[in-house]
Design a protein around this motif. Structure first.
Motif, short mmCIF file in Angstrom:
data_model
loop_
_atom_site.label_atom_id
_atom_site.label_comp_id
_atom_site.label_asym_id
_atom_site.label_seq_id
_atom_site.Cartn_x
_atom_site.Cartn_y
_atom_site.Cartn_z
N LYS A 166 0.83 -1.20 0.00
CA LYS A 166 0.00 0.00 0.00
C LYS A 166 0.87 1.25 0.00
N ILE A 167 2.12 1.11 0.43
CA ILE A 167 3.03 2.24 0.61
C ILE A 167 4.15 2.22 -0.42
N VAL A 168 4.78 1.07 -0.60
CA VAL A 168 5.84 0.91 -1.59
C VAL A 168 5.31 0.09 -2.76
N GLU A 169 6.01 0.16 -3.88
CA GLU A 169 5.55 -0.54 -5.08
C GLU A 169 6.65 -1.39 -5.68
N GLY A 170 6.25 -2.30 -6.56
CA GLY A 170 7.19 -3.07 -7.34
C GLY A 170 7.29 -2.52 -8.74
N LEU A 171 8.17 -3.11 -9.51
CA LEU A 171 8.27 -2.70 -10.91
C LEU A 171 7.02 -3.09 -11.69
N ALA A 206 6.56 -7.96 -8.03
CA ALA A 206 5.45 -7.27 -7.37
C ALA A 206 5.95 -6.57 -6.11
N GLY A 207 5.18 -5.61 -5.65
CA GLY A 207 5.57 -4.88 -4.44
C GLY A 207 5.63 -5.76 -3.21
N ALA A 208 4.81 -6.79 -3.15
CA ALA A 208 4.81 -7.69 -2.00
C ALA A 208 6.04 -8.59 -1.98
N PRO A 211 7.68 3.36 6.75
CA PRO A 211 8.20 3.39 5.38
C PRO A 211 7.86 4.65 4.60
N VAL A 212 8.76 4.96 3.68
CA VAL A 212 8.56 6.01 2.68
C VAL A 212 8.54 5.32 1.33
N GLY A 213 7.44 5.50 0.58
CA GLY A 213 7.31 4.79 -0.68
C GLY A 213 6.88 5.70 -1.81
N THR A 214 6.47 5.06 -2.90
CA THR A 214 5.91 5.77 -4.05
C THR A 214 4.44 5.43 -4.22
N GLY A 215 3.89 4.60 -3.33
CA GLY A 215 2.58 4.01 -3.51
C GLY A 215 1.41 4.92 -3.23
N PRO A 216 0.21 4.36 -3.31
CA PRO A 216 -1.02 5.17 -3.21
C PRO A 216 -1.33 5.69 -1.82
N PHE A 217 -0.68 5.11 -0.79
CA PHE A 217 -0.96 5.55 0.57
C PHE A 217 0.33 5.90 1.30
N ILE A 218 0.23 6.91 2.16
CA ILE A 218 1.37 7.43 2.91
C ILE A 218 1.27 6.96 4.36
N LEU A 256 -4.97 -9.69 -1.45
CA LEU A 256 -4.86 -8.63 -0.44
C LEU A 256 -3.44 -8.08 -0.35
N ARG A 257 -2.52 -8.67 -1.08
CA ARG A 257 -1.16 -8.16 -1.12
C ARG A 257 -0.95 -7.14 -2.23
N GLY A 258 -2.05 -6.72 -2.84
CA GLY A 258 -1.99 -5.64 -3.81
C GLY A 258 -1.98 -4.30 -3.12
N SER A 259 -2.24 -3.24 -3.89
CA SER A 259 -2.02 -1.87 -3.39
C SER A 259 -3.24 -1.20 -2.79
N PHE A 260 -4.44 -1.73 -3.04
CA PHE A 260 -5.71 -1.09 -2.66
C PHE A 260 -5.91 0.24 -3.39
N ALA A 261 -5.12 0.54 -4.41
CA ALA A 261 -5.29 1.80 -5.15
C ALA A 261 -6.65 1.87 -5.82
N GLU A 262 -7.20 0.70 -6.20
CA GLU A 262 -8.47 0.67 -6.91
C GLU A 262 -9.66 0.39 -6.00
N LEU A 263 -9.42 0.18 -4.73
CA LEU A 263 -10.50 -0.13 -3.80
C LEU A 263 -11.36 1.11 -3.57
N TYR A 264 -12.67 0.91 -3.54
CA TYR A 264 -13.57 2.01 -3.24
C TYR A 264 -14.82 1.47 -2.56
N PHE A 265 -15.60 2.38 -1.96
CA PHE A 265 -16.86 2.02 -1.33
C PHE A 265 -18.01 2.29 -2.28
N ASP A 266 -18.93 1.35 -2.36
CA ASP A 266 -20.12 1.54 -3.16
C ASP A 266 -21.17 2.25 -2.30
#
Length: 536
Positions: A73-78, A173-175, A199-206, A526-536
């Motif tokens: 969620k914080i750091v990413e992979g290539l 992958a980031g995981a 951590p300090v990353g490039t990902g969608p969450f700080i 669940l080891r993905g980034s949650f960048a696309e997760l949203y609430f309906d």
């Protein structure tokens, strides 16, 4: 520079590395990975239960489940991966492979910033890959043949190998292979860096806060390169040690999402709740597997006949029914059935036969004493395993006169006891096969991966030159037929040596509120980034 043959060789590498996950995907409930037809909505706070609580956050020096879930969620992979394990762009926008398979060229994404405002460059990629080769339990095998990472310009990284690596393109992958900021880690004690837990990353969450024993707070990265993602404003990660309390939080709606959180006895009831989805996907990138490892440095366990007797005293099919409520998929081999491309179906459990086990122990001179006990063993278990599994093993061994004393530790202490102090005789582990045996299985049975203090590595201290030869040959073999045969032969060698008792794929149960959409749109689950997760 070598001539780049991108498509042909890339296809062969991907085919060699991919895990055939048809069995797992057949169980797919289709809840987490399929995009909703509606436009994703901005805003909201996700309350996510992660268990057990990890001692740090980044999956840089450990492959612990909590780290591999939290870190991306914080750091990413290539790269990231679709459900067939085909690579998709992330920090790398495109890639090519030389005809000889010894150079991987990655073109990096422009305009990416670290959360502290510094530019992301190829220097970060080079530093991260070479660091993973040294300190990451699986990275030691994945990147074993990496000789250098060239950085001809800030947006180009070239991984140079001494031998081909059929798994490398699937390991980014980031995981699995997080890219970390060189300017914060270089020339520091990486194993004990404060940035592993902040951590300090490039990902969608700080990262904002980590309160041990309580929670982690992550906030939306307003400068994320993939706008308008992420859709959430905030993620609150809660640590709830008690399974009944976790179930209550999910049922009441005070928590929105959790993996492997509720008692398996509750799965049927939860599947009938109107506001909750139960997802049984066994994610292709993870390849769950659980097992019991023998400490081969324990004198009594150095005897093959003793290890075989113990294996004959444990009925794994009964364990699946009693401990896993029948939701697991047993496998006698170290490469499980979920990884069907390489699984050896000829590997069978030694027949369950306590009487034969007792006779073998008698013949080995290990007769019962006046108290009925032959000998005593220290039995540990990774908290990712059910405590009930440890109880099952203890009871099974007591029937043949072995007193297995269960030692119960929190996750951090368990890792220290098992991998630094090596203060165990038997340990119940949860070391996943992941997406390829070279990455997920080799770390356990490759003698060169035994290193005191390295978590989730060669816990048994298993040494067999033939197993090493087969693993090393498979790790560089790009011909799929020959590679498969190497793994089939390897499984036979390990089975005959009995350094472990394999249980197979434990149940994968994700509980999500029905309002939670797109929590797992990739093979990482669940080891993905949650960048696309949203609430309906």
């Amino acid at each position: 520079m070598k001539k780049w043959g991108r498509r042909t060789f890339a296809r062969s590498v991907i085919a060699a590395a991919a895990v055939v996950a048809a069995g797992a995907l057949a169980a797919l409930s289709g809840l987490g990975q399929l995009a909703n037809a509606a436009e994703p909505k901005q805003g909201g706070t996700l309350t996510w239960i992660v268990t057990p609580e990890p001692s740090s956050i980044l999956p840089l020096t450990t492959t612990a489940g909590g780290n591999t879930e939290l870190g991306p969620k914080i750091v990413e992979g290539l790269l990231t991966y679709d459900f067939n394990l085909n690579p998709k762009p992330l920090l790398a926008t495109s890639w090519s492979i030389s005809k000889d398979g010894l150079q991987y060229r990655f073109n990096l994404r422009r305009g990416v910033k670290w959360h502290d405002g510094k530019d992301f460059t190829s220097a970060d990629v080079a530093f991260s890959i070479l660091t993973l080769k040294t300190v990451h339990p699986r990275g030691r095998a994945t990147f074993a043949n990496v000789t250098e990472v060239q950085t001809p310009d800030p947006l180009t990284a070239i991984i140079v190998l001494s031998k081909p690596s059929p798994t490398l393109l699937t390991a980014l992958a980031g995981a699995e292979s997080p890219i970390v900021p060189k300017h914060l880690y270089d020339k520091t004690d990486i194993l004990n860096s404060k940035y592993n837990s902040a951590p300090v990353g490039t990902g969608p969450f700080i990262f904002k806060e980590f309160v041990k024993g309580s929670h982690i707070v992550l906030e939306r990265n307003p400068n994320y390169w993939d706008k308008p993602k992420p859709y959430l404003d905030k993620i609150i990660v809660r640590f709830i040690p008690d399974a009944l309390a976790r179930a209550a939080a999910l049922e009441s709606g005070s928590a929105d999402l959790a993996g492997q959180a509720i008692p398996l006895s509750d799965v049927t009831r939860f599947s009938k709740l109107p506001k909750i989805n139960v997802d049984t996907t066994n994610w292709a990138y993870i390849g769950l597997q659980q097992q019991l490892y023998f400490n081969l440095d324990t004198p009594v366990l150095q005897k093959l006949e003793v290890r075989r007797a113990i294996s004959q005293a444990i009925d794994v099919n009964a364990l699946n029914k009693v401990v896993w409520y029948g939701y697991g998929k047993v496998s006698a081999s170290v490469i499980g059935t979920l990884n069907s491309k390489y699984h050896n179906p000829d590997i069978k459990y030694f027949p369950y036969n306590p009487k034969e086990a007792e006779a073998a122990l008698d013949a080995a001179g290990l007769k019962r004493g006046a108290d009925g006990i032959r000998f005593r063993l220290r039995l540990l278990y990774n908290p990712f395993q059910e405590r009930r599994a440890a109880d099952f093993v203890r009871q099974s061994l007591s029937r043949i006169g072995i007193d297995a004393n269960i030692e119960n530790y929190d996750f951090g202490t368990y890792v220290t006891k098992a991998y630094t102090e090596r203060a165990f005789d038997l340990t119940l582990e949860a070391l996943a096969n992941v997406f390829d045996p070279t990455v997920g299985v080799q770390r356990v049975f490759w003698s060169k991966n035994f290193k005191v203090g390295l978590p989730f590595s060669n816990a048994p201290h298993y040494v067999n030159p033939e197993a090493d030869r087969l693993l090393e040959a498979a790790s560089v073999e790009v011909d799929e037929t020959r590679r498969r045969q190497l793994f089939l032969d390897f499984q036979k060698v390990v089975h005959d040596d009995i350094p472990s008792i394999e249980f197979g794929a434990n149940p994968s149960i994700t509980i999500a509120a029905k309002k939670v959409k797109n929590y797992a749109p990739t093979a990482e689950g669940l080891r993905g980034s949650f960048a696309e997760l949203y609430f309906d």
